[in-house]
Write a protein that holds these residues in place. Structure first.
Motif, PDB file in Angstrom:
ATOM      1  N   ILE A   2      -4.413  -6.644   3.499  1.00 21.04           N
ATOM      2  CA  ILE A   2      -6.678  -6.715   2.417  1.00 21.04           C
ATOM      3  C   ILE A   2      -6.521  -7.371   1.441  1.00 21.04           C
ATOM      4  O   ILE A   2      -7.943  -6.864   1.037  1.00 21.04           O
ATOM      5  CB  ILE A   2      -6.218  -5.091   1.694  1.00 21.04           C
ATOM      6  CG1 ILE A   2      -5.390  -5.089   0.818  1.00 21.04           C
ATOM      7  CG2 ILE A   2      -5.606  -3.862   3.570  1.00 21.04           C
ATOM      8  CD1 ILE A   2      -5.419  -3.105  -0.039  1.00 21.04           C
ATOM      9  N   ARG A  12     -14.199   2.595   8.670  1.00 26.66           N
ATOM     10  CA  ARG A  12     -14.025   2.519   7.517  1.00 26.66           C
ATOM     11  C   ARG A  12     -12.520   1.913   6.296  1.00 26.66           C
ATOM     12  O   ARG A  12     -13.295   1.620   5.573  1.00 26.66           O
ATOM     13  CB  ARG A  12     -12.955   3.735   6.648  1.00 26.66           C
ATOM     14  CG  ARG A  12     -13.575   5.416   6.450  1.00 26.66           C
ATOM     15  CD  ARG A  12     -12.267   6.468   7.113  1.00 26.66           C
ATOM     16  NE  ARG A  12     -12.593   7.122   5.562  1.00 26.66           N
ATOM     17  CZ  ARG A  12     -11.021   7.808   5.157  1.00 26.66           C
ATOM     18  NH1 ARG A  12     -10.047   8.212   5.861  1.00 26.66           N
ATOM     19  NH2 ARG A  12     -11.665   8.855   4.429  1.00 26.66           N
ATOM     20  N   ASN A  51       0.030   4.568   0.642  1.00 26.64           N
ATOM     21  CA  ASN A  51      -0.707   4.971   1.770  1.00 26.64           C
ATOM     22  C   ASN A  51      -0.143   4.605   3.132  1.00 26.64           C
ATOM     23  O   ASN A  51       0.034   5.964   3.687  1.00 26.64           O
ATOM     24  CB  ASN A  51      -2.020   4.693   1.866  1.00 26.64           C
ATOM     25  CG  ASN A  51      -3.324   5.823   0.580  1.00 26.64           C
ATOM     26  OD1 ASN A  51      -3.021   6.964   0.404  1.00 26.64           O
ATOM     27  ND2 ASN A  51      -4.055   4.968   0.163  1.00 26.64           N
ATOM     28  N   CYS A  52       0.881   3.138   3.045  1.00 29.44           N
ATOM     29  CA  CYS A  52       0.801   2.984   4.040  1.00 29.44           C
ATOM     30  C   CYS A  52       2.497   3.388   3.912  1.00 29.44           C
ATOM     31  O   CYS A  52       2.908   3.520   5.081  1.00 29.44           O
ATOM     32  CB  CYS A  52       0.574   1.105   4.492  1.00 29.44           C
ATOM     33  SG  CYS A  52      -0.953   0.803   5.041  1.00 29.44           S
ATOM     34  N   ARG A  99      -7.521  -4.046  -9.780  1.00 23.58           N
ATOM     35  CA  ARG A  99      -9.640  -3.342  -9.198  1.00 23.58           C
ATOM     36  C   ARG A  99      -9.769  -2.968 -10.408  1.00 23.58           C
ATOM     37  O   ARG A  99      -9.868  -2.729 -11.020  1.00 23.58           O
ATOM     38  CB  ARG A  99      -9.046  -2.259  -8.173  1.00 23.58           C
ATOM     39  CG  ARG A  99      -8.478  -2.560  -6.939  1.00 23.58           C
ATOM     40  CD  ARG A  99      -8.967  -3.377  -6.113  1.00 23.58           C
ATOM     41  NE  ARG A  99      -9.946  -2.640  -5.353  1.00 23.58           N
ATOM     42  CZ  ARG A  99      -9.589  -1.655  -4.189  1.00 23.58           C
ATOM     43  NH1 ARG A  99      -8.796  -2.308  -3.463  1.00 23.58           N
ATOM     44  NH2 ARG A  99     -10.866  -1.781  -3.654  1.00 23.58           N
ATOM     45  N   GLN A 146      -9.985   0.536   6.368  1.00 18.53           N
ATOM     46  CA  GLN A 146      -8.711   1.179   5.982  1.00 18.53           C
ATOM     47  C   GLN A 146      -7.517   1.167   5.848  1.00 18.53           C
ATOM     48  O   GLN A 146      -7.513   1.154   7.898  1.00 18.53           O
ATOM     49  CB  GLN A 146      -8.831   2.115   4.606  1.00 18.53           C
ATOM     50  CG  GLN A 146     -10.527   2.708   3.646  1.00 18.53           C
ATOM     51  CD  GLN A 146      -9.987   4.189   3.344  1.00 18.53           C
ATOM     52  OE1 GLN A 146      -9.962   4.378   4.178  1.00 18.53           O
ATOM     53  NE2 GLN A 146     -10.607   3.636   2.250  1.00 18.53           N
ATOM     54  N   ASN A 155     -10.866   0.354  12.774  1.00 14.84           N
ATOM     55  CA  ASN A 155     -10.521   1.772  12.063  1.00 14.84           C
ATOM     56  C   ASN A 155     -12.191   1.264  11.035  1.00 14.84           C
ATOM     57  O   ASN A 155     -12.472   1.001  10.465  1.00 14.84           O
ATOM     58  CB  ASN A 155      -9.980   1.808  10.697  1.00 14.84           C
ATOM     59  CG  ASN A 155      -9.951   2.950   9.908  1.00 14.84           C
ATOM     60  OD1 ASN A 155     -11.476   3.347   9.448  1.00 14.84           O
ATOM     61  ND2 ASN A 155      -9.143   2.780   8.865  1.00 14.84           N
ATOM     62  N   SER A 208       0.985  -0.823   0.180  1.00 17.54           N
ATOM     63  CA  SER A 208      -0.026  -0.048   0.072  1.00 17.54           C
ATOM     64  C   SER A 208       0.801   1.335   0.306  1.00 17.54           C
ATOM     65  O   SER A 208       1.486   1.703   1.208  1.00 17.54           O
ATOM     66  CB  SER A 208      -0.726   0.318   0.958  1.00 17.54           C
ATOM     67  OG  SER A 208      -1.524   1.502   1.170  1.00 17.54           O
ATOM     68  N   SER A 254      -9.060  -6.017   5.876  1.00 16.51           N
ATOM     69  CA  SER A 254      -9.454  -4.425   6.782  1.00 16.51           C
ATOM     70  C   SER A 254     -10.644  -4.371   6.771  1.00 16.51           C
ATOM     71  O   SER A 254     -10.929  -3.253   7.081  1.00 16.51           O
ATOM     72  CB  SER A 254      -8.895  -3.610   5.265  1.00 16.51           C
ATOM     73  OG  SER A 254      -9.488  -4.620   4.220  1.00 16.51           O
ATOM     74  N   GLN A 255     -11.555  -6.006   6.520  1.00 19.16           N
ATOM     75  CA  GLN A 255     -12.817  -5.363   6.540  1.00 19.16           C
ATOM     76  C   GLN A 255     -13.152  -6.944   7.879  1.00 19.16           C
ATOM     77  O   GLN A 255     -14.197  -7.252   7.189  1.00 19.16           O
ATOM     78  CB  GLN A 255     -13.727  -6.276   4.926  1.00 19.16           C
ATOM     79  CG  GLN A 255     -13.500  -5.125   4.324  1.00 19.16           C
ATOM     80  CD  GLN A 255     -13.057  -4.215   4.450  1.00 19.16           C
ATOM     81  OE1 GLN A 255     -14.684  -3.900   5.034  1.00 19.16           O
ATOM     82  NE2 GLN A 255     -12.561  -3.547   3.820  1.00 19.16           N
ATOM     83  N   TRP A 279      -6.755   7.259  12.600  1.00 22.28           N
ATOM     84  CA  TRP A 279      -6.681   6.452  10.720  1.00 22.28           C
ATOM     85  C   TRP A 279      -6.453   7.483   9.610  1.00 22.28           C
ATOM     86  O   TRP A 279      -6.910   9.152   9.972  1.00 22.28           O
ATOM     87  CB  TRP A 279      -7.846   5.574  10.735  1.00 22.28           C
ATOM     88  CG  TRP A 279      -9.180   5.866  11.096  1.00 22.28           C
ATOM     89  CD1 TRP A 279      -9.541   5.470  11.922  1.00 22.28           C
ATOM     90  CD2 TRP A 279      -9.770   6.672  10.572  1.00 22.28           C
ATOM     91  NE1 TRP A 279     -11.196   6.157  12.326  1.00 22.28           N
ATOM     92  CE2 TRP A 279     -11.680   6.998  11.082  1.00 22.28           C
ATOM     93  CE3 TRP A 279     -10.339   7.468  10.057  1.00 22.28           C
ATOM     94  CZ2 TRP A 279     -12.505   7.653  10.981  1.00 22.28           C
ATOM     95  CZ3 TRP A 279     -11.385   8.482   9.247  1.00 22.28           C
ATOM     96  CH2 TRP A 279     -12.525   8.733   9.931  1.00 22.28           C
ATOM     97  N   ASP A 280      -6.387   7.093   8.609  1.00 21.31           N
ATOM     98  CA  ASP A 280      -5.989   8.162   6.949  1.00 21.31           C
ATOM     99  C   ASP A 280      -4.738   8.564   6.980  1.00 21.31           C
ATOM    100  O   ASP A 280      -3.714   9.257   8.373  1.00 21.31           O
ATOM    101  CB  ASP A 280      -7.573   9.269   7.261  1.00 21.31           C
ATOM    102  CG  ASP A 280      -6.879   9.709   5.839  1.00 21.31           C
ATOM    103  OD1 ASP A 280      -8.190   9.557   4.919  1.00 21.31           O
ATOM    104  OD2 ASP A 280      -5.869  11.023   5.557  1.00 21.31           O
TER     105      ASP A 280
END
Ligand SMILES: N[C@@H](CCC(=O)N[C@@H](CS)C(=O)NCC(=O)O)C(=O)O
Length: 202
Positions: A34, A50, A12-13, A119, A52, A48, A10, A39-40, A64-65
């Protein structure tokens, strides 16, 4: 010790891994895959809602974020240049954080997500937006060393860095963006820099 809920691939990570490394902050890494639904899970959604990564947990504070975590780390551990308080300097950082959450996310990150993660996004639309992000960055970095200006990097550079450096994985080579490549090289030369799979050396 602070904990980072993290997924290696990721971008973002990676923003968080990179700033933590540059600031010399130690942390415990908790892997959330993920791809297999990590993550779910109910346990992670309790951390989190969200669903994520990244999530950074420092004592009772759970953040988070990636943008929020970068701001927290900058203020908690970093020198002022990472997130200045002077109004105009702060606004310059916020401008480029906005680019990271818009053209870079919906363009560069999504194009990579289509090609690397399968995706179901529109690749042409993502690549077109990704090129618009690279064009804006190239223009800025032709005259500035760092996105927010000045002599030192800010969290704007860290927020934009991973998905720009990973752009070739989204079918967007950086050959025609010399100023962007030079900026990637400057980030990679910062003391403490860490890379991630898919980011080439410049
Ligand atoms: N705006 C969020 C975006 C985070 C995000 O999209 N994370 C992705 C990985 S890059 C994720 O955890 N996705 C989980 C999923 O799709 O189930 C941030 O910057 O932290």
């Amino acid at each position: 010790m602070p904990r980072l809920y993290d997924f290696e691939l990721s971008g973002n990570c990676h923003k968080i891994r990179l700033l933590l490394a540059l600031l010399g902050v130690e942390y415990e890494r908790i892997d959330i895959d993920i791809r297999s639904g990590g993550s779910q899970s109910p346990e992670f959604l309790a951390i989190n809602p969200r669903g994520q990564v990244p999530v950074y947990a420092d004592g009772d504070a759970v953040i988070w974020d990636s943008m929020a975590i970068l701001a927290y780390l900058a203020r908690r551990y970093g020198d002022a240049h990472w997130l200045p308080t002077e109004p105009l300097a702060l606004a310059r950082v916020m401008q480029w954080l906005a680019v990271s959450e818009n053209e870079i996310l919906y363009g560069l990150a999504r194009a990579r997500a289509v090609l690397k993660m399968g995706r179901p996004f529109d690749l042409d639309a993502a690549q077109a937006m990704g090129r618009s992000a690279l064009d804006v960055l190239e223009q800025r970095l032709a005259t500035e060393h760092w996105l927010a200006g000045g002599d030192m990097p800010s969290i704007a550079d860290i927020a934009c860095f991973p998905y720009v450096a990973l752009a070739p994985q989204g079918g967007l080579p950086l050959d025609t963006y010399p100023a962007v490549r030079a900026w990637i090289g400057r980030v990679q030369a910062l003391p403490g820099y860490v890379g991630m799979p898919g980011i080439e050396a410049y």
